[in-house]
Write an enzyme that holds these catalytic residues in place. Structure first.
Site, PDB file in Angstrom:
ATOM      1  N   ASP A  97       0.822  -1.206   0.000  1.00  0.00           N
ATOM      2  CA  ASP A  97       0.000   0.000   0.000  1.00  0.00           C
ATOM      3  C   ASP A  97       0.857   1.257   0.000  1.00  0.00           C
ATOM      4  O   ASP A  97       2.034   1.235   0.349  1.00  0.00           O
ATOM      5  CB  ASP A  97      -0.942   0.017   1.191  1.00  0.00           C
ATOM      6  CG  ASP A  97      -0.219   0.021   2.536  1.00  0.00           C
ATOM      7  OD1 ASP A  97       0.811  -0.670   2.663  1.00  0.00           O
ATOM      8  OD2 ASP A  97      -0.675   0.724   3.462  1.00  0.00           O
TER       9      ASP A  97
ATOM     10  N   GLU B 105       0.109  -1.176   5.849  1.00  0.00           N
ATOM     11  CA  GLU B 105       1.225  -0.700   6.663  1.00  0.00           C
ATOM     12  C   GLU B 105       1.047   0.779   6.955  1.00  0.00           C
ATOM     13  O   GLU B 105       1.330   1.248   8.065  1.00  0.00           O
ATOM     14  CB  GLU B 105       2.546  -0.949   5.921  1.00  0.00           C
ATOM     15  CG  GLU B 105       3.805  -0.804   6.784  1.00  0.00           C
ATOM     16  CD  GLU B 105       4.336   0.613   6.889  1.00  0.00           C
ATOM     17  OE1 GLU B 105       5.201   0.861   7.743  1.00  0.00           O
ATOM     18  OE2 GLU B 105       3.891   1.482   6.107  1.00  0.00           O
TER      19      GLU B 105
END
Length: 375
Positions: A78, A139
């Site tokens: 991400d 994350e």
């Protein structure tokens, strides 16, 4: 050993796949197909049920010689926002965003390096142990993907995150424990002009508590911060409700607990002295890790850096990453510098040289693990 043009093209392709945190489906599908074609066994976990994200973590295994050490690498798929419609610009040995979005080198530089590593290992027919790739979602949303990992799904003896600032060759040997406090200061409403003495100001309570706290840099291993305060409506009303969000971090768990105790005491004491109430919720977000410079996971990375002509630089970090979570599950982990610059901004960039070094380093780490396993 690394195909520079192929690596750069891989990176440019990855950053153009939208993957803002929470919306990782498109890149998860791309990586699943890509890794499967490279001969890895790929499994997507059920972390979506906990995170609410559109994809789960990917756990991929490149099978190897069972007599050699099993290692792992972790990166996250991400990016932060704004990360839609990334248009990378390549000039003068630098890859950057066009200034309207982030680039996504955090952490797609790590992803590209690992994909190139697999290709190099296959092309050179390197005899290696099994290698697990742990590619996380979320994350950038507070490590929610890695926090959903199960120990039983991780097979490695030790490994590395590719997700630190600093040039390639930077090896993070320690990172902090982190905890957060959500505090609600409850007072009593009153008319601020007619009868303020009948009220109890939650804002004043919060201010007194904050004044009584040690914040910022507590010592070389510990920090604390008030991140967000909300409360009040009108100037003619004594405010009866304030919310505060704060955090503490330390490389030493006992120091973290002491800092949390001091912050909690300040909040409770201020409320008690003024006739109000402090409602507190403390949450431990992630564990810390700390390695000595002569621990296997560190010495191996240092040797690998030396083999590609880079002087290794070991240091501590004040930030957390997926490395914290996996190390907390009992798998020795170090975080490696990837060489990106100005991450989380629209000025983000990475030099082609650093991207190439990142790929070279992970290839050499695998080779060093092989040599160590044969000793």
């Amino acid at each position: 050993m690394v195909n520079n043009n192929r690596l750069i093209e891989e990176f440019l392709e990855l950053v153009q796949i939208d993957s803002e945190t929470g919306y990782e489906r498109k890149i998860a599908d791309h990586l699943t197909e890509r890794l499967t074609l490279l001969g890895l066994e790929v499994m997507e976990d059920n972390s979506m049920e906990q995170t609410g994200h559109t994809a789960g973590n990917l756990l991929a295994v490149l099978k190897g010689n069972p007599a050699l050490p099993v290692i792992y690498f972790t990166v996250h798929m991400d990016t932060v926002v704004p990360g839609k419609g990334v248009k990378p610009v390549r000039e003068n040995g630098l890859i950057r965003s066009d200034g309207t979005t982030v680039l996504g080198a955090d952490d797609k530089a790590g992803l590209a390096a690992l994909l190139e590593m697999i290709l190099v290992l296959k092309e050179e027919k390197v005899d290696h142990g099994s290698i697990q790739l742990v590619i996380t979602v979320g994350e950038e949303s507070g490590l929610v993907g890695s926090r959903s990992l199960h120990r039983a799904s991780l097979i490695a003896d030790f490994g590395y995150a590719l997700d630190s600032d600093g040039d390639v060759g930077t090896i993070i040997t320690a990172a902090p424990f982190q905890a957060k406090i959500h505090a609600i200061m409850k007072g009593k409403k009153a008319h601020a002009g007619v009868a303020p003495e009948k009220g109890v100001s939650a804002i004043t309570m919060a201010g007194v508590a904050i004044a009584d706290m040690k914040l910022g840099r507590i010592d070389e291993e510990t920090t604390a911060n008030i991140g967000w305060i909300k409360g009040g409506t009108q100037t003619n009303i004594v405010c009866d409700h304030v919310e505060m969000f704060m955090e503490a971090r330390s490389l030493v768990k006992d120091k973290l607990e002491k800092q949390l105790e001091d912050m909690t005491r300040a909040l409770q004491q201020a409320a008690e002295n003024m006739g109000g109430e402090a409602v507190l919720e403390t949450q431990h977000i992630y564990p810390g890790f700390k390695h000595d410079d002569d621990d296997q996971v560190i010495t191996l990375a240092k040797r690998a850096a030396g083999e590609i002509g880079i002087v290794p630089n070991t240091r501590h970090s004040g930030g957390g990453s997926d490395a914290n979570i996996i190390a907390g599950l009992g798998i020795p982990t170090a975080n490696l510098g990837v060489g990106y610059q100005d991450i989380h901004t629209t000025s983000e960039s990475i030099s082609e040289k650093q991207l190439i070094h990142a790929a070279e380093l992970v290839v050499e780490i695998v080779k060093e693990a092989v040599q160590e396993g044969k000793r």
